[in-house]
Write a protein that holds these residues in place. Structure first.
Motif, PDB file in Angstrom:
ATOM      1  N   THR A 230       1.089  86.296  46.216  1.00 24.71           N
ATOM      2  CA  THR A 230       1.157  86.780  44.842  1.00 24.71           C
ATOM      3  C   THR A 230       0.686  88.227  44.782  1.00 24.71           C
ATOM      4  O   THR A 230      -0.420  88.534  45.212  1.00 24.71           O
ATOM      5  CB  THR A 230       0.290  85.909  43.915  1.00 24.71           C
ATOM      6  OG1 THR A 230       0.739  84.559  44.019  1.00 24.71           O
ATOM      7  CG2 THR A 230       0.395  86.370  42.475  1.00 24.71           C
TER       8      THR A 230
ATOM      9  N   TYR B 290       1.859  93.602  37.496  1.00 24.71           N
ATOM     10  CA  TYR B 290       2.664  92.422  37.760  1.00 24.71           C
ATOM     11  C   TYR B 290       2.518  91.462  36.593  1.00 24.71           C
ATOM     12  O   TYR B 290       1.424  91.047  36.255  1.00 24.71           O
ATOM     13  CB  TYR B 290       2.231  91.744  39.063  1.00 24.71           C
ATOM     14  CG  TYR B 290       2.912  90.419  39.309  1.00 24.71           C
ATOM     15  CD1 TYR B 290       4.300  90.321  39.332  1.00 24.71           C
ATOM     16  CD2 TYR B 290       2.180  89.262  39.500  1.00 24.71           C
ATOM     17  CE1 TYR B 290       4.927  89.103  39.545  1.00 24.71           C
ATOM     18  CE2 TYR B 290       2.802  88.043  39.722  1.00 24.71           C
ATOM     19  CZ  TYR B 290       4.174  87.979  39.744  1.00 24.71           C
ATOM     20  OH  TYR B 290       4.796  86.770  39.955  1.00 24.71           O
ATOM     21  N   ASP B 291       3.648  91.137  35.951  1.00 26.22           N
ATOM     22  CA  ASP B 291       3.674  90.183  34.837  1.00 26.22           C
ATOM     23  C   ASP B 291       4.184  88.864  35.398  1.00 26.22           C
ATOM     24  O   ASP B 291       5.385  88.684  35.615  1.00 26.22           O
ATOM     25  CB  ASP B 291       4.581  90.697  33.726  1.00 26.22           C
ATOM     26  CG  ASP B 291       4.607  89.790  32.512  1.00 26.22           C
ATOM     27  OD1 ASP B 291       4.222  88.599  32.624  1.00 26.22           O
ATOM     28  OD2 ASP B 291       5.032  90.260  31.446  1.00 26.22           O
ATOM     29  N   GLU B 292       3.251  87.939  35.663  1.00 27.49           N
ATOM     30  CA  GLU B 292       3.606  86.672  36.300  1.00 27.49           C
ATOM     31  C   GLU B 292       4.534  85.831  35.425  1.00 27.49           C
ATOM     32  O   GLU B 292       5.468  85.208  35.926  1.00 27.49           O
ATOM     33  CB  GLU B 292       2.347  85.881  36.643  1.00 27.49           C
ATOM     34  CG  GLU B 292       2.621  84.690  37.521  1.00 27.49           C
ATOM     35  CD  GLU B 292       1.357  84.061  38.069  1.00 27.49           C
ATOM     36  OE1 GLU B 292       1.496  83.062  38.786  1.00 27.49           O
ATOM     37  OE2 GLU B 292       0.252  84.545  37.788  1.00 27.49           O
ATOM     38  N   SER B 293       4.314  85.817  34.121  1.00 34.00           N
ATOM     39  CA  SER B 293       5.156  84.990  33.250  1.00 34.00           C
ATOM     40  C   SER B 293       6.592  85.513  33.183  1.00 34.00           C
ATOM     41  O   SER B 293       7.535  84.727  33.141  1.00 34.00           O
ATOM     42  CB  SER B 293       4.552  84.894  31.848  1.00 34.00           C
ATOM     43  OG  SER B 293       4.492  86.168  31.251  1.00 34.00           O
ATOM     44  N   ALA B 294       6.773  86.815  33.190  1.00 34.72           N
ATOM     45  CA  ALA B 294       8.115  87.403  33.143  1.00 34.72           C
ATOM     46  C   ALA B 294       8.705  87.602  34.541  1.00 34.72           C
ATOM     47  O   ALA B 294       9.892  87.905  34.675  1.00 34.72           O
ATOM     48  CB  ALA B 294       8.077  88.747  32.418  1.00 34.72           C
ATOM     49  N   GLN B 295       7.857  87.443  35.585  1.00 32.04           N
ATOM     50  CA  GLN B 295       8.278  87.654  36.970  1.00 32.04           C
ATOM     51  C   GLN B 295       8.820  89.069  37.175  1.00 32.04           C
ATOM     52  O   GLN B 295       9.870  89.272  37.787  1.00 32.04           O
ATOM     53  CB  GLN B 295       9.310  86.602  37.395  1.00 32.04           C
ATOM     54  CG  GLN B 295       8.758  85.191  37.422  1.00 32.04           C
ATOM     55  CD  GLN B 295       7.749  85.018  38.552  1.00 32.04           C
ATOM     56  OE1 GLN B 295       8.107  85.030  39.700  1.00 32.04           O
ATOM     57  NE2 GLN B 295       6.482  84.860  38.200  1.00 32.04           N
TER      58      GLN B 295
ATOM     59  N   GLY C   8      11.789  87.051  40.153  1.00 30.98           N
ATOM     60  CA  GLY C   8      11.848  85.622  39.869  1.00 30.98           C
ATOM     61  C   GLY C   8      12.526  84.793  40.943  1.00 30.98           C
ATOM     62  O   GLY C   8      12.115  83.675  41.226  1.00 30.98           O
TER      63      GLY C   8
ATOM     64  N   SER D  60      12.686  92.766  39.154  1.00 33.50           N
ATOM     65  CA  SER D  60      12.673  91.354  38.792  1.00 33.50           C
ATOM     66  C   SER D  60      12.479  90.571  40.082  1.00 33.50           C
ATOM     67  O   SER D  60      13.273  90.689  41.017  1.00 33.50           O
ATOM     68  CB  SER D  60      14.006  90.978  38.135  1.00 33.50           C
ATOM     69  OG  SER D  60      14.074  89.590  37.957  1.00 33.50           O
TER      70      SER D  60
END
Length: 103
Positions: free
Chosen positions: A64, A33-38, A57, A55
């Motif tokens: 989370t 999971y890439d939190e910054s890229a959602q 976002g 995606s």
């Protein structure tokens, strides 16, 4: 005149129904999971156990996600992109110390 009104009504109903398709649903284990890229990578629990990217976002997320969590995702596929509308964590990762755990 009446037939024109019926045709317009039929077209309007057809267009409304065409835009009302339910989301697809998948369940599996979070690989990353890439939190910054959602962006969430999920290993589908159904064969062939593909790893797919979603995606998230704009999705409603109940907790989370973290690697190892089992989640269920409702999504729409648009132009090759899977856009989640809801991410539901079913179970937490075995490691209680990971980010995203409730403890």
């Amino acid at each position: 005149m009446r037939s024109l009104a019926l045709i317009c009504a039929a077209v309007a109903v057809s267009l409304a129904l065409a835009g009302c398709h339910p989301p697809q649903v998948v369940q599996g284990t979070v690989v990353a999971y890439d939190e910054s890229a959602q962006v969430l990578v999920l290993r589908d629990e159904a064969p062939p156990n593909a790893e797919l990217e979603y995606s998230i976002g704009d999705a409603k997320v109940n907790a989370t996600p973290a690697a190892g969590d089992v989640v269920r995702i409702a999504y729409y596929e648009e132009g090759g992109t899977r856009r989640a509308t809801r991410v539901m964590r079913i179970s937490q990762a075995a490691d209680k110390g990971q980010a995203g755990s409730a403890h």
